[in-house]
Design a protein around this motif. Structure first.
Motif, PDB file in Angstrom:
ATOM      1  N   LEU A  39      -6.859  10.069   6.124  1.00 46.07           N
ATOM      2  CA  LEU A  39      -5.598  10.155   6.000  1.00 46.07           C
ATOM      3  C   LEU A  39      -4.935  11.664   6.097  1.00 46.07           C
ATOM      4  N   ASP A  70      -8.841  -0.825   5.802  1.00 48.41           N
ATOM      5  CA  ASP A  70      -8.547   0.411   4.873  1.00 48.41           C
ATOM      6  C   ASP A  70      -7.176   0.042   4.292  1.00 48.41           C
ATOM      7  N   VAL A  71      -6.335  -0.423   5.057  1.00 47.68           N
ATOM      8  CA  VAL A  71      -4.957  -0.649   4.386  1.00 47.68           C
ATOM      9  C   VAL A  71      -5.116  -1.702   3.246  1.00 47.68           C
ATOM     10  N   GLU A  72      -5.976  -2.351   3.462  1.00 47.95           N
ATOM     11  CA  GLU A  72      -6.206  -3.503   2.318  1.00 47.95           C
ATOM     12  C   GLU A  72      -6.998  -2.933   0.927  1.00 47.95           C
ATOM     13  N   ALA A  73      -7.627  -2.018   1.278  1.00 44.44           N
ATOM     14  CA  ALA A  73      -8.172  -1.097   0.124  1.00 44.44           C
ATOM     15  C   ALA A  73      -7.418  -0.395  -0.648  1.00 44.44           C
ATOM     16  N   LEU A  74      -6.560   0.196   0.286  1.00 44.30           N
ATOM     17  CA  LEU A  74      -5.517   0.954  -0.640  1.00 44.30           C
ATOM     18  C   LEU A  74      -4.751   0.166  -1.329  1.00 44.30           C
ATOM     19  N   PHE A  75      -4.115  -1.005  -0.536  1.00 46.56           N
ATOM     20  CA  PHE A  75      -3.347  -1.965  -1.452  1.00 46.56           C
ATOM     21  C   PHE A  75      -3.786  -2.371  -2.777  1.00 46.56           C
ATOM     22  N   ARG A 107      -7.382  -2.280   9.589  1.00 46.31           N
ATOM     23  CA  ARG A 107      -6.873  -3.196   8.665  1.00 46.31           C
ATOM     24  C   ARG A 107      -7.550  -3.106   7.143  1.00 46.31           C
ATOM     25  N   LEU A 159      -5.561   4.024  10.624  1.00 45.54           N
ATOM     26  CA  LEU A 159      -6.361   3.097   9.305  1.00 45.54           C
ATOM     27  C   LEU A 159      -6.664   1.623  10.187  1.00 45.54           C
ATOM     28  N   ALA A 193       0.601  -1.259  -0.098  1.00 43.89           N
ATOM     29  CA  ALA A 193      -0.061   0.012  -0.005  1.00 43.89           C
ATOM     30  C   ALA A 193       0.961   1.411   0.100  1.00 43.89           C
ATOM     31  N   LEU A 249       0.965   7.189   8.702  1.00 46.11           N
ATOM     32  CA  LEU A 249       0.063   6.290   7.690  1.00 46.11           C
ATOM     33  C   LEU A 249      -0.887   5.099   8.289  1.00 46.11           C
ATOM     34  N   PHE A 250      -0.413   4.367   9.076  1.00 41.49           N
ATOM     35  CA  PHE A 250      -1.187   3.310   9.525  1.00 41.49           C
ATOM     36  C   PHE A 250      -1.914   3.201  10.756  1.00 41.49           C
ATOM     37  N   VAL A 271      -6.682  -0.945  -4.418  1.00 39.17           N
ATOM     38  CA  VAL A 271      -6.935   0.251  -5.436  1.00 39.17           C
ATOM     39  C   VAL A 271      -5.899   0.467  -5.901  1.00 39.17           C
ATOM     40  N   LEU A 272      -4.870   1.037  -5.084  1.00 42.61           N
ATOM     41  CA  LEU A 272      -3.535   1.652  -5.662  1.00 42.61           C
ATOM     42  C   LEU A 272      -2.632   0.828  -6.181  1.00 42.61           C
ATOM     43  N   GLY A 273      -2.806  -0.477  -6.128  1.00 40.24           N
ATOM     44  CA  GLY A 273      -2.022  -1.379  -6.989  1.00 40.24           C
ATOM     45  C   GLY A 273      -2.412  -1.487  -8.402  1.00 40.24           C
ATOM     46  N   ARG A 274      -3.951  -1.745  -8.326  1.00 42.53           N
ATOM     47  CA  ARG A 274      -4.293  -1.736  -9.599  1.00 42.53           C
ATOM     48  C   ARG A 274      -4.314  -0.269 -10.351  1.00 42.53           C
ATOM     49  N   LEU A 275      -4.263   0.853  -9.782  1.00 39.97           N
ATOM     50  CA  LEU A 275      -3.947   1.961 -10.296  1.00 39.97           C
ATOM     51  C   LEU A 275      -2.279   2.024 -10.942  1.00 39.97           C
TER      52      LEU A 275
END
Lengths: 166, 166
Positions: A146, B135-140, B133, B131, A15, B127-128, B142-146
């Motif tokens: 955040l 939320d972190v997974e969501a960021l991971f 857990r 948030l 992330a 950052l963490f 969505v941002l990963g796909r981006l």
DNA sequence: GTTTGTTGCTTCGGATTCGAAGCATCTGTG
DNA sequence: CACAGATGCTTCGAATCCGAAGCAACAAAC
């Protein structure tokens, strides 16, 4: 020194890295588009955009700097540049002689308008096109929280100029 | 020019602004910590970290530059700086005389180790900590796909040096 | 009304950054 | 093998950036 031997799991690391990478890549592309479309740096665009959104089209230097997360000296530099190009005006504030009020000009709004469609196109293509509605909402929610947290947090061992210590 | 008069709704805008703001604020704080703890800029830290994670502790210049979203000339500058401080070595690649292989030294790993705890602490706090857990997974996610999308996308009207056109 | 401290901005010097141009090395074609 | 083009990196010049120091206007205390 640091009493935090805790390490991150792959999801956390991923992330974090993705956040940095995405913002870097996005910033890069946007910067290019702004440069071509209106010879603006990203910072300059952000400044103009903020001024354009302001009710009276103006802000104090400090508020602008804080808004775009920028050093004061850097802002002075960019503000001068924008002023020379006639996109903003600068004048001492009426109520406080120290502070400078920056205001966007008609010309500044024109440049903003000229650059905007392309800016939106880039965002659409790079940021929103690959996402579902729910993803955007998730980003809005999580990143918004955040931001609030980071804004609220003291600048980390930096603010201690308060109180008379002894 | 731009055939995209579509405008964004508040959620989209908010997500975009929050993304920029969060990454700027985070970068800022991290930069400070790295500077104090080991006299490293963020870029230098990223380079060392990447080299440290590499199986053989080395990379080609170009791969490093692409990895951290950085210009080649900028990388040359920083690599020289790191080399002078003895944190990396540079040598022509065996199989391709043109390319330079950058490798992290023991001293480089030491600096990395010295700086890491503080780095983790900052991330944890900024950052963490705020948030969940999920939320972190969501960021991971969505941002990963981006990131994948942005990496895949051609540099926007820039790459047309392929094919012999005519 | 001074004196002391704070706040807002700018100037200064140095570090960092990028793109364009330059130089070498590779890779195909004939 | 000679050649044009591609590729990898560096050098160069100019723009941008930041923190520290400086300057002027405010605010608080006495």
């Amino acid at each position: 020194m640091a009493d935090t031997p805790r390490s991150f799991d792959p999801t956390e690391l991923g992330a974090y890295f993705a956040l940095i990478e995405v913002s870097s890549l996005l910033r890069h592309t946007v910067e290019q588009q702004l440069r071509e479309a209106g010879d603006l740096s990203y910072v300059q665009f952000q400044l103009l955009a903020r001024l354009g959104n302001s009710p009276d089209g103006s802000y104090r230097m400090t508020d602008l700097a804080d808004g775009v997360v920028y050093s004061r000296s850097g802002l002075t530099y960019q503000a001068q540049s924008l002023e020379q190009r006639g996109l903003v005006t600068r004048a001492p504030s009426p109520d406080d002689e120290r502070s400078t009020t920056v205001a966007i000009t008609e010309q500044g709004r024109d440049v903003l308008a000229k650059v905007f469609p392309g800016h939106i196109a880039v965002l659409d293509e790079l940021l929103f096109e690959p996402l579902e509605r729910a993803d955007v909402e998730a980003l809005f929610d999580v990143l918004g929280r955040l931001r609030d947290h980071m804004r609220a947090a003291p600048p980390r061992s930096a603010a201690p100029r308060r109180r008379k210590t002894s």
